[in-house]
Design a protein around this motif. Structure first.
Motif, mmCIF file in Angstrom:
data_model
loop_
_atom_site.group_PDB
_atom_site.id
_atom_site.type_symbol
_atom_site.label_atom_id
_atom_site.label_comp_id
_atom_site.label_asym_id
_atom_site.label_seq_id
_atom_site.Cartn_x
_atom_site.Cartn_y
_atom_site.Cartn_z
ATOM 1 N N LEU A 6 0.829 -1.207 0.000
ATOM 2 C CA LEU A 6 0.000 0.000 0.000
ATOM 3 C C LEU A 6 0.866 1.262 0.000
ATOM 4 O O LEU A 6 0.551 2.244 -0.676
ATOM 5 C CB LEU A 6 -0.932 -0.006 1.211
ATOM 6 C CG LEU A 6 -2.010 -1.102 1.229
ATOM 7 C CD1 LEU A 6 -2.802 -1.054 2.529
ATOM 8 C CD2 LEU A 6 -2.955 -0.960 0.039
ATOM 9 N N CYS A 31 -0.172 5.195 -0.587
ATOM 10 C CA CYS A 31 -1.269 5.235 0.382
ATOM 11 C C CYS A 31 -0.709 5.710 1.724
ATOM 12 O O CYS A 31 0.428 5.384 2.082
ATOM 13 C CB CYS A 31 -1.900 3.848 0.540
ATOM 14 S SG CYS A 31 -2.686 3.230 -0.974
ATOM 15 N N CYS A 45 -5.223 7.266 -0.841
ATOM 16 C CA CYS A 45 -4.084 7.043 -1.724
ATOM 17 C C CYS A 45 -4.138 8.064 -2.850
ATOM 18 O O CYS A 45 -5.207 8.566 -3.189
ATOM 19 C CB CYS A 45 -4.102 5.636 -2.326
ATOM 20 S SG CYS A 45 -4.362 4.291 -1.139
ATOM 21 N N PRO A 99 -7.599 2.711 -0.931
ATOM 22 C CA PRO A 99 -6.569 1.686 -1.093
ATOM 23 C C PRO A 99 -7.098 0.491 -1.873
ATOM 24 O O PRO A 99 -8.264 0.117 -1.736
ATOM 25 C CB PRO A 99 -6.222 1.288 0.343
ATOM 26 C CG PRO A 99 -6.691 2.417 1.182
ATOM 27 C CD PRO A 99 -7.888 2.981 0.486
#
Length: 727
Positions: free
Chosen positions: A390, A395, A438, A451
């Protein structure tokens, strides 16, 4: 003579029985006496059991959490082994390990070797053997000291062997978990990194068809234009149309060539420069990312996932991680047995080990349910890999804090928003609201999105957006910074630390956290934005973190690989974020706050010296690289612990160095060009911002009798604030 010794022995036993009547055996058979003694606590019972039952008292010698701490085993061991080395200096320079020295001196046999390849250790010492050896070596010891020394020696040796068993178990367990994670790497990459978006692909196809249709139309118009020109009798009209037609043809060819060269250029660079291994500013697992570029770069339509490359990267990382962890366990076990001492405390590592009796409980738990521990570790490392994926996809957790007032409940659960699960309000801070979000990976028109893979995360781990946000917040608060903490570091800090983390109830998500009073939490739509749509409200990336001097910005951006030396910043792929989105998002801040934020981002406002020649576009563009004055100005503000109002007044009105900054900037009326799409936006110079800010509070400062920056601070101490715009 022989008869005399027997009388003396019986006399000694009779004397002990009279002295300790609770453990005499005169009225009981031998078996009943031993049973009663074994059920009795204390060194007296243990001693009589040793003498009469010719064995050892199991409860007395069994190491446990309850009997290790009261005997101060760590201190006793350190004093004992220090005394042994002082009495035998040759031991310090020999190849004999500390564990062997201790066993030889206190148990009578130095053949005691423990490593992660052997479980248990090659030798098992019984309390009976240890007690007999100490009795022979120290006949002057009273029964109480003999039993206490034997107990401590037995427990210490048992503790060392238990630690070795634990190291062996971890060493094997890491291999099992490595296999599990290696098999899962492909799925983690596929679900938790950016993939093709159906809407983006469809919109890109439409865009390509429209372009093709326009080109076709222009070609037809040219064809008919040429026919008309060739049949015309009017020479002047013919020449004019011919010139116009050539212009159209040249324009069309230039457009087509530009588009083709852009596509070819970015396809080549995607394989070469843009996707080269990250080398600067990051630690831990970092996956490669591909920006959406070229014809559909603004809508993400030509984005190509890097599943194969990232799966290989993750598999390699997992293999290296667990190899390092096994090596750390091996080295830790070896250094414990060898007897490394800490210079600061003059304390043996074995003594440190003996100060942590909870290791015994961990080992017992590990023995009881190895499968459950394996599952916990697999989940832990799976979540850590998801977290790294992520972060690679830009993110993060954005937190807005208002120190003056507590948050409202409705802001934690915005009514009617499709993605309100991304909101998180920390229970330990009533002034802060956070949001998990994100930023898209496009060369232009970037915007916020949720995400990837959240539904799969819920399915695998029972973890959604709110839980990821909470875990990232709690880990950030525990560490005190955005520095990444790797699991191999946990093992290096001590094997108990890993167990503590596994049972802490906080998953290992470590998304970078931005905390600032300057932030805008928006209900982003997560959709594909069509060309021409106003994205300003959907581009609220947190470009400042920490206090008013942007003290947390550098670490936050570094974790996202977006620092001044970040790959995508250096290559230019993150140019829109750094040189346009962030400067625009910082506009609402007071002048010096704004300036410090640009310093920590590694950018600066256009300056006179950047002008190559009059009218050059670069004269109006944000430049990458902080001003050379940033360091001295930031140091002055932080070392003097200036407040925001005080600092803005001081630098705008009192600082000669900051006045130099104001004079060096381009005073173009606030015109700044977008570095990507070449359209202008208003980004006022620092000089204009200082003038505006001082004028905004001129009457208030005059009424309050403000003569310098210290007077402004006194107003702030009374609760007054001085933002860029009055509320």
């Amino acid at each position: 003579m022989h008869f005399t010794k027997k009388v003396q022995a019986l006399s000694g036993l009779l004397l002990f029985s009279i002295q300790y009547p609770s453990v005499t055996a005169s009225a009981f058979s031998r078996d009943s006496v031993c049973a009663k003694l074994e059920a009795t606590a204390g060194w007296k019972a243990a001693y009589n059991y040793h003498r009469q039952c010719k064995n050892y008292h199991q409860p007395y010698f069994k190491p446990s959490f309850n009997n290790v701490k009261p005997m101060h085993l760590s201190i006793w061991y350190n004093d004992t082994i220090s005394g042994i080395y002082d009495a035998n200096p040759a031991y310090r320079t020999s190849n004999i390990t500390e564990a062997e020295v201790f066993a030889k001196t206190m148990a009578g046999d130095g053949d005691f070797q423990c490593n992660v390849l052997d479980s248990p250790c090659n030798r098992k010492f019984t309390p009976r053997q240890i007690t007999d050896h100490l009795a022979d070596m120290h006949p002057e010891w009273e029964p109480q000291r003999l039993m206490e020394e034997a107990q401590k020696t037995t427990v210490a040796l048992e503790f060392i062997e238990t630690a070795n068993r634990l190291h062996v178990a971890l060493h094997r367990l890491f291999g099992i978990v490595q296999t599990n994670q290696g098999q899962q790497a492909g799925s983690i990459v596929r679900y938790f990194t950016n993939q093709k978006n159906r809407d983006s692909i469809q919109l890109c196809r439409i865009k390509e068809k429209v372009l093709a249709w326009c080109l076709s139309l222009m070609e037809n118009m040219m064809y008919f234009g040429w026919s008309f020109i060739q049949s015309s009798d009017d020479d002047s009209a013919s020449q004019a149309l011919k010139g116009a037609s050539q212009l159209v043809q040249s324009g069309m060819q230039l457009t087509q060539n530009t588009i083709e060269s852009m596509v070819d250029h970015f396809q080549l660079d995607a394989e070469d420069m843009w996707r080269e291994a990250r080398k600067n500013g990051t630690d831990g697992l970092r996956l490669e990312i591909a920006y959406s570029v070229g014809l559909c770069g603004d809508i993400g339509g030509n984005f190509e996932p890097m599943n194969w490359e990232n799966q290989a990267t993750m598999s390699e990382y997992v293999q290296q991680l667990f190899t390092n962890m096994r090596e750390m366990v091996e080295r830790l076990n070896q250094e414990i047995m060898m007897g490394r001492w800490t210079d600061s405390e003059s304390k043996s590592l074995i003594a440190h080990l003996l100060s942590k009796p909870d290791m015994l409980e961990w080992y017992e738990r590990l023995k009881r349910d190895l499968t459950a521990f394996e599952k916990d570790m697999t989940t832990h490392f799976g979540q850590a890999l998801q977290s790294a994926s992520l972060v690679s996809d830009q993110c993060y957790l954005k937190c807005v804090r208002d120190a003056k007032q507590k948050r409202k409940a409705e802001n934690c659960n915005p009514e009617g928003w499709w993605n309100k699960e991304s909101r998180f309000c920390p229970a330990d801070d009533e002034h802060t609201i956070c949001q998990l979000e994100c930023l898209t990976l496009q060369d232009k028109r970037n915007h916020l999105q949720k995400p990837p893979g959240i539904e799969k995360s819920k399915q695998w781990y029972g973890i959604g957006q709110t839980a990821i946000a909470e875990a990232s917040w709690r880990n950030r608060m525990r560490k005190g910074s955005n520095k990444l903490e790797s699991d191999s570091e946990l093992v290096a800090h001590g094997i108990l630390e890993l167990d503590t983390r596994l049972n802490s109830g906080v998953p290992p998500y470590q998304l970078p956290v931005s905390i600032s009073e300057y932030g805008h939490l928006v209900e982003f739509d997560d959709g594909v934005d069509p060309p021409g749509h106003n994205l300003t409200l959907n581009q609220q990336f947190p470009c400042i973190s920490g206090d008013w001097t942007a003290s947390g910005t550098r670490d936050f951006m570094k974790r996202l690989d977006l620092g001044p030396d970040g790959r995508d910043v250096v290559s230019g792929m993150a140019r829109e974020l750094i040189e346009e989105i962030c400067p625009r998002n910082l506009q609402a801040m007071p002048p010096v706050t704004h300036y410090f934020a640009t310093c920590e981002l590694g950018i600066q406002y256009p300056r006179h010296e950047f002008m190559l020649k009059p009218g050059e576009d670069y004269y109006y563009k944000i430049k990458r690289g902080p001003s050379e004055h940033c360091g001295a100005l930031l140091k002055e503000a932080r070392e003097n612990d200036m407040t925001e109002g005080q600092g803005n007044y001081h630098f705008c009105k009192e600082s000669p160095l900051f006045n130099k900054v104001l004079q060096e900037e381009n005073h173009s009326g606030g015109l700044v060009l977008s570095p990507v799409e070449e359209w202008p936006w208003h980004g006022q110079s620092t000089r204009w911002r200082c003038q505006h800010w001082l004028k905004l509070y001129e009457k208030e400062f005059k009424y309050a009798g403000v003569k310098n920056s210290d007077d402004v601070r006194k107003l702030e101490d009374q609760g007054r604030r001085f933002p860029m715009k009055k509320k």
